[in-house]
Design a protein around this motif. Structure first.
Motif, short mmCIF file in Angstrom:
data_model
loop_
_atom_site.label_atom_id
_atom_site.label_comp_id
_atom_site.label_asym_id
_atom_site.label_seq_id
_atom_site.Cartn_x
_atom_site.Cartn_y
_atom_site.Cartn_z
N ALA A 105 35.67 48.50 -18.38
CA ALA A 105 35.06 47.84 -19.53
C ALA A 105 33.99 46.83 -19.09
CB ALA A 105 36.13 47.14 -20.36
N LEU A 106 34.22 46.16 -18.00
CA LEU A 106 33.28 45.14 -17.53
C LEU A 106 31.91 45.71 -17.19
CD1 LEU A 106 35.65 42.97 -15.33
CD2 LEU A 106 34.43 42.20 -17.38
N ARG A 107 31.85 46.98 -16.85
CA ARG A 107 30.55 47.55 -16.46
C ARG A 107 29.58 47.65 -17.62
NH1 ARG A 107 30.77 53.68 -16.59
NH2 ARG A 107 32.50 54.00 -17.99
N PHE A 108 30.08 47.56 -18.86
CA PHE A 108 29.20 47.64 -20.02
C PHE A 108 28.60 46.29 -20.39
CE2 PHE A 108 32.01 51.35 -20.79
CZ PHE A 108 31.04 52.33 -20.78
N ALA A 109 29.05 45.22 -19.75
CA ALA A 109 28.57 43.87 -20.07
C ALA A 109 27.41 43.49 -19.14
CB ALA A 109 29.70 42.86 -19.91
N HIS A 110 26.41 42.81 -19.70
CA HIS A 110 25.33 42.27 -18.87
C HIS A 110 25.89 41.14 -18.02
CE1 HIS A 110 21.62 44.37 -19.86
NE2 HIS A 110 22.21 44.65 -21.01
N ASP A 111 25.14 40.70 -17.05
CA ASP A 111 25.63 39.77 -16.02
C ASP A 111 26.29 38.51 -16.57
OD1 ASP A 111 24.81 41.60 -14.18
OD2 ASP A 111 23.08 40.46 -13.48
N PHE A 117 33.68 37.60 -19.31
CA PHE A 117 34.80 38.52 -19.55
C PHE A 117 35.65 38.72 -18.30
CE2 PHE A 117 31.96 40.11 -23.07
CZ PHE A 117 32.72 39.52 -24.08
N LEU A 118 35.05 38.60 -17.13
CA LEU A 118 35.84 38.67 -15.90
C LEU A 118 36.84 37.53 -15.86
CD1 LEU A 118 36.51 39.85 -13.13
CD2 LEU A 118 34.61 38.51 -12.20
N GLU A 119 36.37 36.34 -16.20
CA GLU A 119 37.26 35.18 -16.22
C GLU A 119 38.36 35.36 -17.27
OE1 GLU A 119 36.95 30.43 -17.12
OE2 GLU A 119 35.24 31.42 -16.15
N LYS A 123 42.31 35.39 -16.49
CA LYS A 123 43.15 34.30 -16.99
C LYS A 123 43.95 34.67 -18.23
CE LYS A 123 40.46 30.56 -15.04
NZ LYS A 123 39.58 29.43 -15.28
N GLU A 124 43.32 35.37 -19.15
CA GLU A 124 43.97 35.68 -20.43
C GLU A 124 44.50 37.11 -20.49
OE1 GLU A 124 41.15 34.82 -23.53
OE2 GLU A 124 40.55 32.94 -22.56
N LYS A 125 44.32 37.87 -19.43
CA LYS A 125 44.75 39.27 -19.37
C LYS A 125 44.13 40.09 -20.50
CE LYS A 125 47.49 38.43 -15.93
NZ LYS A 125 46.84 38.35 -14.67
N MET A 126 42.88 39.81 -20.84
CA MET A 126 42.14 40.53 -21.88
C MET A 126 42.04 42.00 -21.47
SD MET A 126 38.33 39.51 -23.12
CE MET A 126 37.92 39.60 -24.83
N ASN A 127 42.47 42.91 -22.33
CA ASN A 127 42.48 44.32 -21.95
C ASN A 127 41.08 44.94 -22.08
OD1 ASN A 127 42.03 45.43 -24.57
ND2 ASN A 127 44.20 45.25 -25.03
N GLY A 128 40.93 46.13 -21.52
CA GLY A 128 39.63 46.80 -21.46
C GLY A 128 39.02 47.07 -22.82
N ASP A 129 39.82 47.53 -23.76
CA ASP A 129 39.28 47.85 -25.08
C ASP A 129 38.79 46.58 -25.78
OD1 ASP A 129 38.80 50.09 -26.84
OD2 ASP A 129 40.25 49.16 -28.20
N THR A 130 39.51 45.51 -25.64
CA THR A 130 39.10 44.23 -26.24
C THR A 130 37.81 43.73 -25.59
OG1 THR A 130 41.42 43.69 -26.65
CG2 THR A 130 39.85 41.87 -26.76
N ILE A 131 37.69 43.90 -24.28
CA ILE A 131 36.46 43.51 -23.59
C ILE A 131 35.28 44.31 -24.17
CG2 ILE A 131 35.20 43.60 -21.39
CD1 ILE A 131 37.94 43.05 -20.00
#
Length: 145
Positions: A105-111, A117-119, A123-131
């Motif tokens: 999921a992180l690869r779809f986000a700009h820098d 979202f990495l943080e 820290k919050e265990k945010m899942n891929g779909d939510t990201i």
């Protein structure tokens, strides 16, 4: 080319999804129909139906397996490279704490969003779909399998 986002990021391979697999489904339907309507050759039609089903199953599973394994390896490599480019550090420790879904999921986000979202993933265990749903500036990937 249409702008890529969460709703349209899936991809199809036309010969496989719209020709080969539908043809196998039609053949399977014919085989099952003949099993019940051609008593003279019923055993042959049962065998035909079983073979078509096995080809169908193998076609789906092998295509998916090979493509996904390779794609997953590439996604992990992209994460490592991008992490190094942004932070100037190896990603080994961070990568071990993330699930593959989060990495993908992180690869779809700009820098800038990548950092945020990495943080949150750590820290919050945010899942891929939510990201993916939270990304404001989608970074398209038109080269996926």
């Amino acid at each position: 080319m249409e702008s890529q986002n969460y709703k349209n990021h899936t991809r199809y391979y036309a010969p496989h999804h719209f020709v080969f697999l539908p043809l196998l489904i039609v053949l399977e339907g014919i085989g099952i129909y003949k099993v019940f309507n051609d008593e003279q050759n019923q055993l042959s039609w049962i065998l035909f139906s079983i073979v078509i089903f096995l080809i169908f199953y193998l076609a789906i599973m092998l295509r998916q397996h090979y493509a996904l394994v390779l794609q997953n390896r590439i996604v992990r490599l992209e994460f490592r490279q991008r992490y190094f480019e942004i932070f100037g550090l190896r990603s080994d420790v961070v990568e071990e704490k993330l699930t593959f879904g989060q990495i993908a999921a992180l690869r779809f986000a700009h820098d800038e969003e990548f950092k945020i979202f990495l943080e949150k993933a750590l820290k919050e265990k945010m899942n891929g779909d939510t990201i993916k749903k939270s990304i404001k500036e989608w970074r398209p990937d038109h080269h996926r399998v």
